[in-house]
Design a protein around this motif. Structure first.
Motif, PDB file in Angstrom:
ATOM      1  N   GLY A  39     -32.974  13.719  38.801  1.00  0.00           N
ATOM      2  CA  GLY A  39     -34.155  12.957  38.412  1.00  0.00           C
ATOM      3  C   GLY A  39     -34.934  13.639  37.295  1.00  0.00           C
ATOM      4  N   ARG A  40     -36.023  13.007  36.890  1.00  0.00           N
ATOM      5  CA  ARG A  40     -36.792  13.461  35.727  1.00  0.00           C
ATOM      6  C   ARG A  40     -37.576  14.738  36.015  1.00  0.00           C
ATOM      7  NH1 ARG A  40     -41.842  10.364  32.877  1.00  0.00           N
ATOM      8  NH2 ARG A  40     -42.981  11.805  34.249  1.00  0.00           N
ATOM      9  N   THR A  41     -37.726  15.546  34.976  1.00  0.00           N
ATOM     10  CA  THR A  41     -38.583  16.727  35.010  1.00  0.00           C
ATOM     11  C   THR A  41     -39.653  16.580  33.924  1.00  0.00           C
ATOM     12  OG1 THR A  41     -37.395  18.025  33.347  1.00  0.00           O
ATOM     13  CG2 THR A  41     -36.536  18.094  35.604  1.00  0.00           C
ATOM     14  N   THR A  42     -40.633  17.462  33.926  1.00  0.00           N
ATOM     15  CA  THR A  42     -41.639  17.426  32.868  1.00  0.00           C
ATOM     16  C   THR A  42     -41.005  17.704  31.512  1.00  0.00           C
ATOM     17  OG1 THR A  42     -42.173  19.760  33.283  1.00  0.00           O
ATOM     18  CG2 THR A  42     -43.544  18.091  34.377  1.00  0.00           C
ATOM     19  N   TRP A  43     -39.955  18.511  31.485  1.00  0.00           N
ATOM     20  CA  TRP A  43     -39.281  18.779  30.204  1.00  0.00           C
ATOM     21  C   TRP A  43     -38.512  17.566  29.720  1.00  0.00           C
ATOM     22  CZ3 TRP A  43     -37.145  24.411  29.403  1.00  0.00           C
ATOM     23  CH2 TRP A  43     -38.223  25.307  29.484  1.00  0.00           C
ATOM     24  N   ASN A  44     -37.931  16.783  30.622  1.00  0.00           N
ATOM     25  CA  ASN A  44     -37.335  15.511  30.208  1.00  0.00           C
ATOM     26  C   ASN A  44     -38.393  14.617  29.590  1.00  0.00           C
ATOM     27  OD1 ASN A  44     -35.245  15.422  33.143  1.00  0.00           O
ATOM     28  ND2 ASN A  44     -34.593  15.881  31.071  1.00  0.00           N
ATOM     29  N   ALA A  45     -39.546  14.560  30.243  1.00  0.00           N
ATOM     30  CA  ALA A  45     -40.610  13.662  29.792  1.00  0.00           C
ATOM     31  C   ALA A  45     -41.151  14.056  28.426  1.00  0.00           C
ATOM     32  CB  ALA A  45     -41.741  13.645  30.815  1.00  0.00           C
ATOM     33  N   THR A  46     -41.102  15.347  28.089  1.00  0.00           N
ATOM     34  CA  THR A  46     -41.625  15.821  26.799  1.00  0.00           C
ATOM     35  C   THR A  46     -40.510  16.147  25.816  1.00  0.00           C
ATOM     36  OG1 THR A  46     -41.785  18.069  27.716  1.00  0.00           O
ATOM     37  CG2 THR A  46     -43.757  16.691  27.798  1.00  0.00           C
ATOM     38  N   ALA A  47     -39.271  15.721  26.146  1.00  0.00           N
ATOM     39  CA  ALA A  47     -38.110  15.883  25.254  1.00  0.00           C
ATOM     40  C   ALA A  47     -37.855  17.335  24.872  1.00  0.00           C
ATOM     41  CB  ALA A  47     -38.265  15.021  24.006  1.00  0.00           C
ATOM     42  N   ARG A  48     -37.923  18.214  25.874  1.00  0.00           N
ATOM     43  CA  ARG A  48     -37.589  19.623  25.653  1.00  0.00           C
ATOM     44  C   ARG A  48     -36.191  19.897  26.191  1.00  0.00           C
ATOM     45  NH1 ARG A  48     -41.728  22.683  23.911  1.00  0.00           N
ATOM     46  NH2 ARG A  48     -43.802  21.728  24.080  1.00  0.00           N
ATOM     47  N   PHE A  49     -35.433  20.695  25.445  1.00  0.00           N
ATOM     48  CA  PHE A  49     -34.105  21.079  25.904  1.00  0.00           C
ATOM     49  C   PHE A  49     -34.247  21.966  27.132  1.00  0.00           C
ATOM     50  CE2 PHE A  49     -32.480  19.233  22.200  1.00  0.00           C
ATOM     51  CZ  PHE A  49     -31.095  19.274  22.217  1.00  0.00           C
ATOM     52  N   GLN A  50     -33.561  21.601  28.206  1.00  0.00           N
ATOM     53  CA  GLN A  50     -33.640  22.384  29.432  1.00  0.00           C
ATOM     54  C   GLN A  50     -32.504  23.387  29.547  1.00  0.00           C
ATOM     55  OE1 GLN A  50     -35.731  19.850  32.788  1.00  0.00           O
ATOM     56  NE2 GLN A  50     -34.008  18.715  31.954  1.00  0.00           N
ATOM     57  N   GLY A  51     -31.285  22.939  29.267  1.00  0.00           N
ATOM     58  CA  GLY A  51     -30.158  23.834  29.449  1.00  0.00           C
ATOM     59  C   GLY A  51     -30.134  24.366  30.864  1.00  0.00           C
ATOM     60  N   GLN A  52     -30.038  25.679  31.004  1.00  0.00           N
ATOM     61  CA  GLN A  52     -29.973  26.292  32.324  1.00  0.00           C
ATOM     62  C   GLN A  52     -31.318  26.854  32.781  1.00  0.00           C
ATOM     63  OE1 GLN A  52     -26.587  28.916  32.629  1.00  0.00           O
ATOM     64  NE2 GLN A  52     -25.157  27.298  32.077  1.00  0.00           N
ATOM     65  N   THR A  53     -32.392  26.543  32.054  1.00  0.00           N
ATOM     66  CA  THR A  53     -33.724  26.892  32.538  1.00  0.00           C
ATOM     67  C   THR A  53     -34.010  26.079  33.796  1.00  0.00           C
ATOM     68  OG1 THR A  53     -34.473  27.330  30.283  1.00  0.00           O
ATOM     69  CG2 THR A  53     -36.171  27.003  31.961  1.00  0.00           C
ATOM     70  N   ASP A  54     -34.560  26.735  34.816  1.00  0.00           N
ATOM     71  CA  ASP A  54     -34.716  26.076  36.114  1.00  0.00           C
ATOM     72  C   ASP A  54     -36.054  25.349  36.184  1.00  0.00           C
ATOM     73  OD1 ASP A  54     -34.144  25.229  38.621  1.00  0.00           O
ATOM     74  OD2 ASP A  54     -34.333  27.190  39.592  1.00  0.00           O
ATOM     75  N   VAL A  55     -36.027  24.070  35.823  1.00  0.00           N
ATOM     76  CA  VAL A  55     -37.221  23.224  35.811  1.00  0.00           C
ATOM     77  C   VAL A  55     -37.123  22.242  36.975  1.00  0.00           C
ATOM     78  CG1 VAL A  55     -38.652  21.677  34.434  1.00  0.00           C
ATOM     79  CG2 VAL A  55     -37.225  23.405  33.288  1.00  0.00           C
ATOM     80  N   PRO A  56     -38.105  22.204  37.882  1.00  0.00           N
ATOM     81  CA  PRO A  56     -38.024  21.290  39.032  1.00  0.00           C
ATOM     82  C   PRO A  56     -38.342  19.849  38.646  1.00  0.00           C
ATOM     83  CG  PRO A  56     -40.099  22.466  39.076  1.00  0.00           C
ATOM     84  CD  PRO A  56     -39.309  23.049  37.925  1.00  0.00           C
ATOM     85  N   LEU A  57     -38.070  18.944  39.550  1.00  0.00           N
ATOM     86  CA  LEU A  57     -38.421  17.544  39.354  1.00  0.00           C
ATOM     87  C   LEU A  57     -39.933  17.381  39.292  1.00  0.00           C
ATOM     88  CD1 LEU A  57     -36.049  15.754  41.909  1.00  0.00           C
ATOM     89  CD2 LEU A  57     -35.641  16.164  39.471  1.00  0.00           C
ATOM     90  N   ASP A  58     -40.390  16.437  38.468  1.00  0.00           N
ATOM     91  CA  ASP A  58     -41.797  16.058  38.508  1.00  0.00           C
ATOM     92  C   ASP A  58     -41.956  14.926  39.533  1.00  0.00           C
ATOM     93  OD1 ASP A  58     -40.904  13.748  37.213  1.00  0.00           O
ATOM     94  OD2 ASP A  58     -41.818  14.255  35.283  1.00  0.00           O
ATOM     95  N   ASP A  59     -43.169  14.386  39.638  1.00  0.00           N
ATOM     96  CA  ASP A  59     -43.409  13.344  40.645  1.00  0.00           C
ATOM     97  C   ASP A  59     -42.544  12.105  40.405  1.00  0.00           C
ATOM     98  OD1 ASP A  59     -45.234  14.927  41.952  1.00  0.00           O
ATOM     99  OD2 ASP A  59     -46.994  13.988  41.037  1.00  0.00           O
ATOM    100  N   VAL A  60     -42.361  11.751  39.123  1.00  0.00           N
ATOM    101  CA  VAL A  60     -41.486  10.619  38.808  1.00  0.00           C
ATOM    102  C   VAL A  60     -40.055  10.928  39.238  1.00  0.00           C
ATOM    103  CG1 VAL A  60     -40.467   9.266  36.933  1.00  0.00           C
ATOM    104  CG2 VAL A  60     -42.918   9.744  36.933  1.00  0.00           C
ATOM    105  N   GLY A  61     -39.611  12.127  38.962  1.00  0.00           N
ATOM    106  CA  GLY A  61     -38.256  12.524  39.324  1.00  0.00           C
ATOM    107  C   GLY A  61     -38.021  12.535  40.825  1.00  0.00           C
ATOM    108  N   LEU A  62     -39.016  12.965  41.583  1.00  0.00           N
ATOM    109  CA  LEU A  62     -38.890  12.932  43.042  1.00  0.00           C
ATOM    110  C   LEU A  62     -38.736  11.499  43.541  1.00  0.00           C
ATOM    111  CD1 LEU A  62     -41.568  15.620  43.938  1.00  0.00           C
ATOM    112  CD2 LEU A  62     -39.094  15.828  44.288  1.00  0.00           C
ATOM    113  N   GLY A  63     -39.498  10.588  42.945  1.00  0.00           N
ATOM    114  CA  GLY A  63     -39.361   9.179  43.315  1.00  0.00           C
ATOM    115  C   GLY A  63     -37.999   8.629  42.927  1.00  0.00           C
ATOM    116  N   GLN A  64     -37.503   9.003  41.749  1.00  0.00           N
ATOM    117  CA  GLN A  64     -36.176   8.566  41.314  1.00  0.00           C
ATOM    118  C   GLN A  64     -35.098   9.066  42.271  1.00  0.00           C
ATOM    119  OE1 GLN A  64     -36.163  10.262  37.378  1.00  0.00           O
ATOM    120  NE2 GLN A  64     -36.702   8.312  36.402  1.00  0.00           N
ATOM    121  N   ALA A  65     -35.213  10.329  42.668  1.00  0.00           N
ATOM    122  CA  ALA A  65     -34.223  10.913  43.579  1.00  0.00           C
ATOM    123  C   ALA A  65     -34.208  10.162  44.905  1.00  0.00           C
ATOM    124  CB  ALA A  65     -34.533  12.389  43.805  1.00  0.00           C
TER     125      ALA A  65
END
Length: 203
Positions: free
Chosen positions: A12-38
């Motif tokens: 699901g979505r993370t804050t980095w997805n929402a702001t178009a940042r490359f995540q790669g293997q950086t460990d970014v958790p789901l944001d509230d939208v992503g938790l709902g998507q999951a």
């Protein structure tokens, strides 16, 4: 011994997805939208999988593990974590926006955008390297089952590459498939004539 089908789920979505940042293997958790998507993805897959044998293997990065856990909780199965299912390492690009990357590495970004199999972020991986390790994890888990469904929860770039790897598609036509959207999935079957992609970007 193989699974009847393999479902590949993007987290699901993370804050980095929402702001178009490359995540790669950086460990970014789901944001509230992503938790709902999951949760919605878990509910949709539960209806298909309840009462059948299911094995769930996930990337060990939290955004994927959180997405996998939503389904595992509903099905009452354990999650297995495999670091080979991590996203493509993006090296120095991780944490940066596309505009920042274009400013610093214009030629490298254009090669990547065109779908070429180039090393990402100077110190990161090639698409083919990430694809092969991800596909190896999928194959290993799939061959250990004698029926049922294998669910692999991973990342957009790693999964798209793994699909090409499993299908044996030559020349890495990266842009032939659109990216998997957050909390969407693809479905493959291992047939007598090889792997077949039966569904893509399903939600």
């Amino acid at each position: 011994m193989t699974a009847n089908r393999v479902i590949l789920v993007r987290h699901g979505r993370t804050t980095w997805n929402a702001t178009a940042r490359f995540q790669g293997q950086t460990d970014v958790p789901l944001d509230d939208v992503g938790l709902g998507q999951a949760q919605r993805t878990a509910e949709a897959l539960y209806d298909q999988l309840v009462g059948t044998e299911v094995r769930i293997v996930s990337s060990d990065l939290s955004r994927a593990a959180q997405t996998a856990r939503a389904l595992a909780t509903k099905l009452h199965v354990e999650i297995e974590l495999d670091p080979r299912l991590r996203e493509i390492s993006a090296g120095e690009w991780e944490g940066r926006t596309r505009d920042e990357i274009i400013m610093a590495w214009p030629e490298d970004f254009e090669s990547w955008r065109m779908g070429r199999d180039v090393r990402i972020g100077t110190t990161g991986e090639k698409r083919s390297e990430a694809a092969d390790r991800c596909a190896a994890a999928i194959l290993e888990a799939e061959k250990a089952m004698d029926h049922g469904t294998l669910v692999c929860v991973s990342h957009g770039g790693a999964l798209r590459g793994a699909i090409f790897s499993l299908l044996g598609t030559p020349d890495w036509p990266w842009n032939a498939l659109e990216g998997l959207r957050n909390a969407h999935w693809a479905e493959l079957q291992n047939t007598e004539r090889g792997w077949r992609l039966s569904r893509y970007n399903v939600s």
